[in-house]
Design a protein around this motif. Structure first.
Motif, PDB file in Angstrom:
ATOM      1  N   ALA A   2       0.823  -1.199   0.000  1.00 43.09           N
ATOM      2  CA  ALA A   2       0.000   0.000   0.000  1.00 43.09           C
ATOM      3  C   ALA A   2       0.865   1.259   0.000  1.00 43.09           C
ATOM      4  CB  ALA A   2      -0.917  -0.006   1.223  1.00 43.09           C
ATOM      5  N   ASP A  80      -5.254  -3.410  -5.167  1.00 45.95           N
ATOM      6  CA  ASP A  80      -5.579  -2.279  -4.302  1.00 45.95           C
ATOM      7  C   ASP A  80      -6.323  -1.224  -5.109  1.00 45.95           C
ATOM      8  OD1 ASP A  80      -4.072  -3.539  -2.320  1.00 45.95           O
ATOM      9  OD2 ASP A  80      -2.248  -2.440  -2.849  1.00 45.95           O
ATOM     10  N   TYR A  82      -7.727   2.792  -4.650  1.00 42.77           N
ATOM     11  CA  TYR A  82      -7.690   4.006  -3.837  1.00 42.77           C
ATOM     12  C   TYR A  82      -8.777   4.957  -4.340  1.00 42.77           C
ATOM     13  CZ  TYR A  82      -3.099   2.295  -2.453  1.00 42.77           C
ATOM     14  OH  TYR A  82      -2.060   1.517  -1.979  1.00 42.77           O
ATOM     15  N   LYS A 134      -8.319  -4.767  -1.718  1.00 43.44           N
ATOM     16  CA  LYS A 134      -8.208  -3.903  -0.543  1.00 43.44           C
ATOM     17  C   LYS A 134      -8.632  -2.502  -0.959  1.00 43.44           C
ATOM     18  CE  LYS A 134      -4.784  -6.277   2.294  1.00 43.44           C
ATOM     19  NZ  LYS A 134      -3.528  -6.152   3.063  1.00 43.44           N
ATOM     20  N   ARG A 135      -9.547  -1.934  -0.189  1.00 43.84           N
ATOM     21  CA  ARG A 135     -10.117  -0.628  -0.528  1.00 43.84           C
ATOM     22  C   ARG A 135      -9.562   0.438   0.417  1.00 43.84           C
ATOM     23  NH1 ARG A 135     -14.057  -4.512  -0.889  1.00 43.84           N
ATOM     24  NH2 ARG A 135     -15.135  -4.679  -2.908  1.00 43.84           N
ATOM     25  N   TYR A 136      -9.023   1.496  -0.174  1.00 49.55           N
ATOM     26  CA  TYR A 136      -8.493   2.620   0.589  1.00 49.55           C
ATOM     27  C   TYR A 136      -9.274   3.874   0.188  1.00 49.55           C
ATOM     28  CZ  TYR A 136      -4.582  -0.594   1.241  1.00 49.55           C
ATOM     29  OH  TYR A 136      -3.809  -1.698   1.545  1.00 49.55           O
ATOM     30  N   ASP A 158     -10.836  -0.978   3.909  1.00 54.39           N
ATOM     31  CA  ASP A 158      -9.739  -1.419   4.773  1.00 54.39           C
ATOM     32  C   ASP A 158      -9.059  -0.260   5.496  1.00 54.39           C
ATOM     33  OD1 ASP A 158      -9.202  -4.491   4.110  1.00 54.39           O
ATOM     34  OD2 ASP A 158      -9.755  -3.468   2.247  1.00 54.39           O
TER      35      ASP A 158
END
Length: 547
Positions: A2, A80, A82, A134-136, A158
């Motif tokens: 990340a 990932d 964003y 994975k979510r940012y 996340d």
């Protein structure tokens, strides 16, 4: 792997860069500036609410603006995304953001930008592989309000960061999250959230969104204007707040409340104003009616905004404000009849009277004066100032953890807490080593020394037996060779009794004391670790370091 927080800050700022849109080139420039050179840009796809890589633009009417950066490489196990939401753009030619700030964030009667944000996420995730994703989320100001609201509703992020962010409005959550509404009804038996006291409603929301809050943090510059405002039915969910800048900077004036009363006086009474309306109660006490008037003005304003926001869309309001720039009266005359009728029926002349009263209201006057005196703090709200402070060499944010369930701020110095844990673990290890040495002395070394002493005494016995005269002389007896009675020898019993308990009682007492200390210190370390895991639950790297 990340992106680090400072990198995400800079990517968030790209949403504001006029003429420098968020694209592969600007992304590469940011990553290069933070020495991130191991990215294969063929693995990057950028989605934008303006229409890039999605079927059609989202947010043109509401003012919503967002981008999503998807970093995907199946072989390297990277997946990932964003989500970056832009904050308020102050533009009277396109005032949608300002309108939403008033009718969405403040009044809670418009949720168009949140709906557009949910639509944008759905649109993006129809185009990407979401297995193991994975979510940012990041957002500044209004964007922080949006990304945090979405994270609470979606319940699958996340890590989410609000940067000098606006709060979440509970009315919007109740409008968009049916699970939250069901929870409130089961907990209170109340169908309308306006019938639930605000403090109770906030506590219920913190309880319901406790799991989602663990993934949310807030980063703000100390003294920036937005955080100080007491907006009804709003709160900041999350696990921590990180403060940047000078911790001595005073909080910005809260324009939604009157001045703070003098120490020792209740909320009803305040110091006599410089001018204005106040009345004697005949008890030597002056009731500050300016305080009441101030609250009335604010209440009228909020009621006025609520009615307009419920009757008109953001696009209609934006058009109305555009007309108001040149001719306010013409803009007012263009308001829908339904708005005029509701204003007459529900507000009446109160907002007009309140506005006239405000001209003599010293609480309003002093608040305006306080804001003018704090005008230098406006710049603390900008994303540029936040990044500048964040990227200062050796910067160490002051962190407040939010106590679960209450939202109470707990000042946390992460280094100090971890150092304290390490110190306790070091003390525990020293206790273990000392106890091990005591066990060895008690069970081995003590007996070895006793054995050595036995050998020495036994050796002395043998020498005396060989020369009984020397033994007797040492005892003060002498015998001549002509003595009638004389010993012919001395016989010793060479057996020793077991080591008496008195020889080890003190050692056993010390061992017992150390064992008690050990048990207490071990429990202290376990409890301390458990508390740290709770505090740092949202910080996976730090939590994993607490074994």
């Amino acid at each position: 792997m990340a992106f680090e927080d400072n990198t995400r800050n800079a990517l968030t700022a790209l949403q504001y860069e006029s003429g420098k849109p968020l694209d592969i080139d600007s992304l590469k420039k940011v990553l290069d500036s933070y020495n991130i050179t191991d990215i294969d840009y063929n693995d990057i796809t950028i989605y934008k609410s303006s229409g890039e890589n999605i079927d059609s633009p989202i947010g043109n009417e509401s003012g919503f603006d967002s981008a999503a950066i998807h970093h995907y490489n199946e072989e390297k196990d990277i997946n990932d995304v964003y989500y970056i939401f832009r904050g308020t753009e102050v533009d009277l030619d396109a005032p949608e953001d300002v309108v939403y700030d008033a009718f969405g964030v403040v009044a809670g009667v418009s949720d168009e930008q949140i709906e557009d944000a949910l639509d944008f996420i759905e649109e993006v995730e129809t185009n990407i592989n979401t297995n193991g994703i994975k979510r940012y989320g990041d957002g500044h100001s209004l964007g922080g309000h949006l990304i945090v609201s979405v994270a609470l509703i979606e319940k699958n992020f996340d890590d989410v960061r609000g940067l000098n962010d606006a709060p979440v409005n509970l009315k919007q959550l109740a409008s968009l999250d049916s699970d939250f509404v069901d929870y409130l009804e089961s907990a209170t038996d109340v169908l309308d959230i306006s019938d639930i006291p605000e403090e109770e409603l906030v506590l219920l929301a913190r309880d319901f969104y406790a799991a989602e809050a663990n993934a949310i943090s807030h980063t703000r510059v100390k003294g920036e204007p937005l955080y100080a405002q007491s907006i009804p039915y709003t709160f900041y969910p999350g696990a921590s707040i990180h403060y940047l800048g000078d911790m001595e900077t005073p909080e910005f004036p809260d324009v939604l409340t009157p001045r703070t009363p003098w120490p020792g006086l209740t909320e009803v009474f305040s110091r006599p104003p410089m001018f204005g309306t106040f009345v004697s109660l005949g008890l030597g006490i002056n009731a500050d009616l300016d305080r009441v008037a101030y609250n009335a003005n604010i209440n009228h304003l909020l009621q006025f905004i609520t009615i307009i926001g419920e009757e008109m869309t953001v696009a209609e309001l934006s058009e109305l404000i555009g007309k108001a720039k040149d001719n306010p009266w013409a803009a007012l005359s263009d308001m829908p009849e339904s708005v005029n009728e509701r204003l007459k029926e529900e507000v009446g002349l109160g907002h007009i009277v309140g506005g006239l009263w405000a001209l003599k209201n010293t609480a309003v006057y002093e608040k305006v004066l306080a804001v003018i005196n704090a005008k230098e703090q406006f710049d603390l709200h900008s994303i540029g100032t936040l990044i500048e402070l964040y990227d200062q060499p050796g910067h160490q944010p002051v962190t407040y953890r939010l106590e679960p369930g209450t939202g109470t701020h707990i000042l946390v110095d992460e280094d100090s807490l971890v150092n304290a844990l390490q110190a306790m673990e070091g003390a525990l290890e020293q206790k273990r080593e000392a106890l091990g040495l005591l066990y060895h002395y008690r069970n081995m070394e003590l007996h070895e020394r006793i054995f050595e002493q036995r050998e020495r005494v036994e050796g002395m016995m043998s020498n005396k037996e060989a020369n009984w005269r020397a033994f007797l002389q040492e005892a003060g007896h002498t015998y001549s060779k002509d003595a009638i009675r004389k010993p012919t020898g001395v016989t010793f019993r060479k057996e020793f009794d077991p080591v008496p308990s008195s020889a080890v009682e003190q050692i056993d007492g010390i061992i017992e004391m150390y064992e008690l200390d050990m048990r207490e210190l071990e429990q202290l370390v376990l409890d301390y670790k458990e508390n740290l895991r709770g505090l740092f639950a949202a910080d996976e790297a730090l939590a994993q370091s607490i074994k």
